[in-house]
Each structure stands twice: as structure tokens, then as C-alpha cells.
Design a protein around this motif. Structure first.
Motif, PDB file in Angstrom:
ATOM      1  N   VAL A   1       0.968  -1.172   0.099  1.00 50.21           N
ATOM      2  CA  VAL A   1      -0.027   0.081   0.083  1.00 50.21           C
ATOM      3  C   VAL A   1       0.834   1.265   0.099  1.00 50.21           C
ATOM      4  N   TYR A   2       2.083   1.342   0.591  1.00 52.84           N
ATOM      5  CA  TYR A   2       2.784   2.462   0.793  1.00 52.84           C
ATOM      6  C   TYR A   2       3.478   2.871  -0.727  1.00 52.84           C
ATOM      7  N   VAL A   3       4.005   1.797  -1.255  1.00 55.45           N
ATOM      8  CA  VAL A   3       4.491   1.985  -2.406  1.00 55.45           C
ATOM      9  C   VAL A   3       3.373   2.243  -3.549  1.00 55.45           C
ATOM     10  N   ALA A   4       2.211   1.582  -3.552  1.00 55.16           N
ATOM     11  CA  ALA A   4       1.177   2.031  -4.398  1.00 55.16           C
ATOM     12  C   ALA A   4       0.559   3.283  -4.333  1.00 55.16           C
ATOM     13  N   MET A   5       0.206   3.715  -3.092  1.00 54.71           N
ATOM     14  CA  MET A   5       0.131   5.199  -2.611  1.00 54.71           C
ATOM     15  C   MET A   5       1.085   6.321  -3.295  1.00 54.71           C
ATOM     16  N   ALA A   6       2.119   5.957  -2.984  1.00 53.66           N
ATOM     17  CA  ALA A   6       3.088   6.957  -3.259  1.00 53.66           C
ATOM     18  C   ALA A   6       3.238   7.146  -4.842  1.00 53.66           C
ATOM     19  N   GLY A   7       3.351   5.863  -5.402  1.00 58.09           N
ATOM     20  CA  GLY A   7       3.215   6.026  -6.991  1.00 58.09           C
ATOM     21  C   GLY A   7       1.968   6.713  -7.476  1.00 58.09           C
ATOM     22  N   PHE A   8       0.749   6.402  -6.929  1.00 56.16           N
ATOM     23  CA  PHE A   8      -0.277   7.259  -7.362  1.00 56.16           C
ATOM     24  C   PHE A   8      -0.077   8.700  -7.289  1.00 56.16           C
ATOM     25  N   PHE A   9       0.356   9.076  -6.122  1.00 57.48           N
ATOM     26  CA  PHE A   9       0.373  10.369  -6.117  1.00 57.48           C
ATOM     27  C   PHE A   9       1.355  11.269  -6.790  1.00 57.48           C
ATOM     28  N   ARG A  10       2.430  10.316  -7.094  1.00 58.12           N
ATOM     29  CA  ARG A  10       3.418  10.865  -7.887  1.00 58.12           C
ATOM     30  C   ARG A  10       2.765  10.974  -9.315  1.00 58.12           C
ATOM     31  N   GLU A  11       2.420   9.984  -9.657  1.00 58.44           N
ATOM     32  CA  GLU A  11       1.738  10.013 -11.079  1.00 58.44           C
ATOM     33  C   GLU A  11       0.484  11.181 -11.290  1.00 58.44           C
ATOM     34  N   ALA A  12      -0.270  11.153  -9.938  1.00 57.76           N
ATOM     35  CA  ALA A  12      -1.058  12.424 -10.076  1.00 57.76           C
ATOM     36  C   ALA A  12      -0.741  13.735 -10.253  1.00 57.76           C
ATOM     37  N   ALA A  13       0.527  14.009  -9.466  1.00 56.73           N
ATOM     38  CA  ALA A  13       1.319  15.437  -9.803  1.00 56.73           C
ATOM     39  C   ALA A  13       1.722  15.418 -11.088  1.00 56.73           C
ATOM     40  N   GLY A  14       2.327  14.492 -11.616  1.00 56.21           N
ATOM     41  CA  GLY A  14       2.458  14.475 -13.231  1.00 56.21           C
ATOM     42  C   GLY A  14       1.360  14.771 -14.117  1.00 56.21           C
ATOM     43  N   ILE A  15       0.108  14.023 -13.960  1.00 59.89           N
ATOM     44  CA  ILE A  15      -1.053  14.269 -14.770  1.00 59.89           C
ATOM     45  C   ILE A  15      -1.514  15.474 -14.676  1.00 59.89           C
ATOM     46  N   LEU A  16      -1.753  16.027 -13.348  1.00 61.29           N
ATOM     47  CA  LEU A  16      -2.358  17.311 -13.052  1.00 61.29           C
ATOM     48  C   LEU A  16      -1.485  18.790 -13.770  1.00 61.29           C
ATOM     49  N   THR A  17      -0.069  18.470 -13.845  1.00 61.26           N
ATOM     50  CA  THR A  17       0.508  19.578 -14.466  1.00 61.26           C
ATOM     51  C   THR A  17       1.077  19.332 -15.989  1.00 61.26           C
ATOM     52  N   SER A  18       0.627  18.159 -16.441  1.00 61.90           N
ATOM     53  CA  SER A  18       0.886  17.807 -17.880  1.00 61.90           C
ATOM     54  C   SER A  18       0.540  19.102 -18.989  1.00 61.90           C
TER      55      SER A  18
END
Length: 210
Positions: A92-109
Motif C-alpha cells: 500500500v505504501y508503494v502503491a499510494m506513493a506511486g499514485f500521488f507521484r503520477e497524479a502530480a504529473g498528470i495534473l501538471t502535464s
């Protein structure tokens, strides 16, 4: 992952259209993102999509159906795989960290609307657009439910403490994601949202020890 709406996209009948549907939806996304659902006019949408009003109505039904198909296109292209990786990740820690990192990328793409369309477009929907409001509310709730499902699984797997407030944690994570979207709309860059994502991860209880 979020995918259901209460407005069924229009499915045109008759001979195939001569325009690229995905390209048209991408252009519509840009209009809805800049203007919001309510202020966006059919004239603006037609100009952006390079079609005339009869073609728009024949292909998409009406503005509400066009908007919801554009939202579904946005979710499918930019978010579905990210949500799925978060759901499928065994840790869950890896999954959540990955999700929020990807979200940051999507939201500023530069390729995607800046900030989440599901959140931002909802700020400009009047009472007359209640059907659209309801559909957007459903999508936002499904995002929270995805977090809830993942957190519950982490508790069941023994990764999070059994006394974890799963409802509160899921709501907090979803609120953090919505806040990142608003910050992106206000000009936050990828690095700034990455810092917010790190704070989101701090909300997870410490790893449960056997």
C-alpha cells in the motif's frame, strides 16, 4: 477505478462520421477546462471541434452528453491506468506513493487539462445542470471509494494497523487529491505538487509490525 456516470453518452446512428471522435473530444476538453461546463457555449465547442452544430448534436446528442463523454475520455486516457496501478499494487505504501507521484504529473502535464476536469468543471454548473452535477459528484465519490477499497485491503493484509480509521483516511486522501488539482489550476508546478504528494503519504499510519 472511477468509471460510472449517470449520463449515458450519445451513440449516433447512420453512416460513420468523417471527423476523428477522439480528437474532437480532446478539443472539447480544452473548452470545458478553460470555461467550465455551464459557460461553455455550443458555438465555442463547435469552433474548437471544427464541426457545425447539427454534426455536434448528431454525433454527441447535446452539450451534457458531449461533456460526459469528454469526461469519460479524459478519465480513460489520463487516469484509468494510474488508478488501476494503485489498486493492484501489493504494497500500500508503494502503491499510494506511486499514485500521488503520477497524479502530480498528470495534473501538471502540458497534454492534459491543467487540474482535474471532474473537480474543476463542477464549479460552474447551475441548478439547471443538475444531471451533470450529479454525474460529477458520482465520479468524485468513486475516487474516494477507490481509496477506501485500497486502504481496507491494506488493513486486511496486515500492512496498516487494525484500528486505522479507513473511512477518514480515504476521505483525507481524496481531499488531498482534489486540493492538488486546484493548486495545479492555480499554477503549481510538478515539483510543488510532488511536495504535496509527500505530505499525503505522511497521512498513512506507520507500517504495521508483525
Amino acid at each position: 477505478m472511477p468509471q460510472h456516470t449517470t449520463i449515458t453518452p450519445h451513440r449516433s446512428k447512420g453512416k460513420p462520421r468523417t471527423f476523428d471522435r477522439d480528437a474532437a473530444l480532446n478539443r472539447a476538453l480544452g473548452v470545458f477546462w478553460r470555461r467550465g461546463y455551464e459557460p461553455a457555449t455550443i458555438a465555442e465547442l463547435c469552433a474548437a471541434m471544427e464541426i457545425n452544430p447539427p454534426s455536434l448534436y448528431a454525433a454527441f446528442g447535446n452539450k451534457a452528453q458531449l461533456f460526459m463523454e469528454a469526461v469519460q475520455h479524459y478519465e480513460r486516457v489520463y487516469w484509468d491506468a494510474t488508478w488501476q496501478r494503485m489498486e493492484d499494487g501489493p504494497d500500500v505504501y508503494v502503491a499510494m506513493a506511486g499514485f500521488f507521484r503520477e497524479a502530480a504529473g498528470i495534473l501538471t502535464s502540458q497534454e492534459a487539462p491543467c487540474g482535474c476536469l471532474v473537480i474543476l468543471a463542477a464549479t460552474n454548473v447551475s441548478a439547471e445542470g443538475q444531471e451533470v452535477n450529479d454525474a460529477l459528484r458520482t465520479l468524485r465519490r468513486e475516487g474516494r471509494d477507490c481509496f477506501l477499497t485500497r486502504v481496507r485491503r491494506a488493513v486486511a493484509d496486515g500492512q496498516l494497523p487494525t484500528d486505522t480509521d479507513v473511512e477518514g483516511l480515504a476521505a483525507a486522501l481524496n481531499t488531498m487529491l482534489e486540493g492538488m488539482s486546484l493548486q495545479a489550476r492555480d499554477g503549481a508546478n510538478h515539483k510543488e505538487l510532488d511536495r504535496v504528494a509527500e505530505i499525503a503519504m505522511a497521512m498513512l499510519p506507520g507500517r504495521n509490525q508483525p
